[in-house]
Design an enzyme around this catalytic site. Structure first.
Site, PDB file in Angstrom:
ATOM      1  N   ASN A  58      18.262  66.778 -52.843  1.00 60.15           N
ATOM      2  CA  ASN A  58      19.054  65.719 -53.469  1.00 60.15           C
ATOM      3  C   ASN A  58      20.174  66.349 -54.305  1.00 60.15           C
ATOM      4  O   ASN A  58      19.921  66.858 -55.394  1.00 60.15           O
ATOM      5  CB  ASN A  58      18.118  64.860 -54.347  1.00 60.15           C
ATOM      6  CG  ASN A  58      18.862  63.771 -55.090  1.00 60.15           C
ATOM      7  OD1 ASN A  58      20.021  63.479 -54.805  1.00 60.15           O
ATOM      8  ND2 ASN A  58      18.192  63.164 -56.056  1.00 60.15           N
ATOM      9  N   TRP A  59      21.388  66.280 -53.775  1.00 63.65           N
ATOM     10  CA  TRP A  59      22.529  66.873 -54.497  1.00 63.65           C
ATOM     11  C   TRP A  59      22.926  66.056 -55.721  1.00 63.65           C
ATOM     12  O   TRP A  59      23.715  66.497 -56.532  1.00 63.65           O
ATOM     13  CB  TRP A  59      23.739  66.976 -53.558  1.00 63.65           C
ATOM     14  CG  TRP A  59      23.734  68.189 -52.686  1.00 63.65           C
ATOM     15  CD1 TRP A  59      22.732  69.092 -52.515  1.00 63.65           C
ATOM     16  CD2 TRP A  59      24.826  68.631 -51.855  1.00 63.65           C
ATOM     17  NE1 TRP A  59      23.125  70.074 -51.626  1.00 63.65           N
ATOM     18  CE2 TRP A  59      24.394  69.811 -51.216  1.00 63.65           C
ATOM     19  CE3 TRP A  59      26.097  68.154 -51.586  1.00 63.65           C
ATOM     20  CZ2 TRP A  59      25.215  70.523 -50.321  1.00 63.65           C
ATOM     21  CZ3 TRP A  59      26.911  68.838 -50.702  1.00 63.65           C
ATOM     22  CH2 TRP A  59      26.473  70.023 -50.078  1.00 63.65           C
ATOM     23  N   LYS A  60      22.448  64.818 -55.831  1.00 61.86           N
ATOM     24  CA  LYS A  60      22.876  63.917 -56.914  1.00 61.86           C
ATOM     25  C   LYS A  60      24.412  63.816 -56.892  1.00 61.86           C
ATOM     26  O   LYS A  60      24.996  63.848 -55.816  1.00 61.86           O
ATOM     27  CB  LYS A  60      22.313  64.390 -58.261  1.00 61.86           C
ATOM     28  CG  LYS A  60      20.801  64.647 -58.177  1.00 61.86           C
ATOM     29  CD  LYS A  60      20.149  64.895 -59.492  1.00 61.86           C
ATOM     30  CE  LYS A  60      18.652  65.104 -59.300  1.00 61.86           C
ATOM     31  NZ  LYS A  60      17.923  65.251 -60.529  1.00 61.86           N
ATOM     32  N   HIS A 111      15.040  56.206 -57.512  1.00 63.40           N
ATOM     33  CA  HIS A 111      15.038  57.474 -58.264  1.00 63.40           C
ATOM     34  C   HIS A 111      15.148  57.153 -59.751  1.00 63.40           C
ATOM     35  O   HIS A 111      15.865  56.229 -60.147  1.00 63.40           O
ATOM     36  CB  HIS A 111      16.211  58.354 -57.812  1.00 63.40           C
ATOM     37  CG  HIS A 111      16.137  59.747 -58.380  1.00 63.40           C
ATOM     38  ND1 HIS A 111      16.471  60.022 -59.691  1.00 63.40           N
ATOM     39  CD2 HIS A 111      15.722  60.914 -57.840  1.00 63.40           C
ATOM     40  CE1 HIS A 111      16.281  61.312 -59.919  1.00 63.40           C
ATOM     41  NE2 HIS A 111      15.821  61.878 -58.812  1.00 63.40           N
ATOM     42  N   GLU A 151       7.575  61.842 -58.740  1.00 60.80           N
ATOM     43  CA  GLU A 151       8.505  62.636 -59.535  1.00 60.80           C
ATOM     44  C   GLU A 151       8.308  62.324 -61.017  1.00 60.80           C
ATOM     45  O   GLU A 151       8.983  61.434 -61.562  1.00 60.80           O
ATOM     46  CB  GLU A 151       9.946  62.286 -59.156  1.00 60.80           C
ATOM     47  CG  GLU A 151      10.326  62.654 -57.746  1.00 60.80           C
ATOM     48  CD  GLU A 151      11.786  63.047 -57.697  1.00 60.80           C
ATOM     49  OE1 GLU A 151      12.066  64.169 -57.277  1.00 60.80           O
ATOM     50  OE2 GLU A 151      12.626  62.252 -58.107  1.00 60.80           O
ATOM     51  N   GLY A 197      14.322  68.247 -63.804  1.00 59.83           N
ATOM     52  CA  GLY A 197      15.342  69.051 -64.474  1.00 59.83           C
ATOM     53  C   GLY A 197      14.858  69.826 -65.683  1.00 59.83           C
ATOM     54  O   GLY A 197      15.663  70.369 -66.433  1.00 59.83           O
ATOM     55  N   SER A 249      11.693  69.934 -60.626  1.00 60.62           N
ATOM     56  CA  SER A 249      11.754  71.379 -60.909  1.00 60.62           C
ATOM     57  C   SER A 249      11.185  72.250 -59.794  1.00 60.62           C
ATOM     58  O   SER A 249      10.637  73.324 -60.056  1.00 60.62           O
ATOM     59  CB  SER A 249      11.064  71.701 -62.236  1.00 60.62           C
ATOM     60  OG  SER A 249      11.751  71.084 -63.301  1.00 60.62           O
TER      61      SER A 249
HETATM   62  P1  PGA Z   1      15.103  68.721 -60.144  1.00 65.84           P
HETATM   63  O1  PGA Z   1      15.369  67.201 -59.733  1.00 65.84           O
HETATM   64  O2  PGA Z   1      14.603  69.435 -58.923  1.00 65.84           O
HETATM   65  O3  PGA Z   1      16.442  69.222 -60.600  1.00 65.84           O
HETATM   66  O4  PGA Z   1      14.086  68.712 -61.225  1.00 65.84           O
HETATM   67  C1  PGA Z   1      14.485  66.518 -58.877  1.00 65.84           C
HETATM   68  C2  PGA Z   1      14.946  65.129 -58.658  1.00 65.84           C
HETATM   69  O5  PGA Z   1      15.534  64.516 -59.568  1.00 65.84           O
HETATM   70  O6  PGA Z   1      14.772  64.566 -57.554  1.00 65.84           O
END
Ligand code: PGA
Length: 224
Positions: A8-10, A86, A147, A153, A184
């Site tokens: 997921n690049w966001k 999400h 999640e 993060g 993470s």
């Molecule tokens: P992260 O994000 O791997 O940077 O913790 C995961 C997510 O938000 O799907």
């Protein structure tokens, strides 16, 4: 069997990073969730990974909804998967109430997209039938990603027992769904996480922007 690696690049990335992924990655287990603006470009390229969108509209099909992008439009642009619910959408958008998530799931399934539904520590809402659409017929195409907010993060992942326990509870209730862990995930912890029972794959945020790291993660998945 190899597992699902959802990246997921966001609100990150660029056409040049996308070109690097298109040219370097030969792996059908990768599902790349990129900003909508890049989807059609990636779909037309000669790539071996699959595409996901990061959300879809509560509005179905087409109509006077300025700024919205429907599940059907995502499908037509070459998307196969869509992330729904999400936590970053739920915290910043009035649209992601349980009712809205239900509608988005329905829109995604009607458009023949495979939804990846995210749940956090409050996964009990899912187990308590608040997601009405999770009836048997629709389950085979749905993936549920656990999640926890405390892991997104932060660099802090829950214990293996916690991940196994939550995914197990989801599988007991919905035995046909695929279950992912997200939060993470990186090259250092991927092999530990992929080996936890009931982990059918991972959802990766930050680490997914680093091509070398994603390649190492895909390599690890292949060697399972
Ligand atoms: P992260 O994000 O791997 O940077 O913790 C995961 C997510 O938000 O799907």
């Amino acid at each position: 069997m190899n597992k699902m690696i959802v990246a997921n690049w966001k609100m990150n990335g660029s056409i040049s990073l996308l070109n690097e992924f298109i040219n370097s990655i030969k792996d059908e287990n990768l599902i790349l969730a990129i900003p909508n603006i890049y989807i059609a470009y990636a779909a037309l390229a000669n790539k071996s990974f699959k595409l996901a969108a990061q959300d879809c509209s509560v509005f179905d099909g087409y109509g006077p909804h300025t700024g919205e992008i429907s599940a059907s439009m995502l499908k037509e642009s070459g998307t196969e998967y869509v992330i729904i619910g999400h936590s970053e959408r739920r915290s910043s958008s009035n649209f992601d109430s349980p009712d809205a998530i239900d509608i988005k799931l329905k829109n995604a399934i009607n458009a023949q997209l495979n939804p990846i539904l995210c749940v956090d520590e409050n996964f009990e809402t899912l187990l308590n039938n608040q997601i009405k659409l999770l009836i048997d017929d629709n389950l085979k195409n749905i993936t549920i990603a656990y999640e926890p907010l405390s892991a997104i993060g932060t660099g802090q992942i829950p214990s293996n027992e916690d991940i196994e326990h939550v995914l197990n509870r989801i599988k007991i209730k919905y035995n046909k769904v695929k279950t992912l862990y997200g939060g993470s995930v990186n090259y250092n912890n991927i092999s530990n996480i992929l080996n936890i029972p009931n982990v059918d794959g991972v959802l990766i945020g930050g680490a997914s922007l680093n091509l070398q790291e994603i390649q190492s993660i895909l390599g690890c998945n292949k060697s399972l």
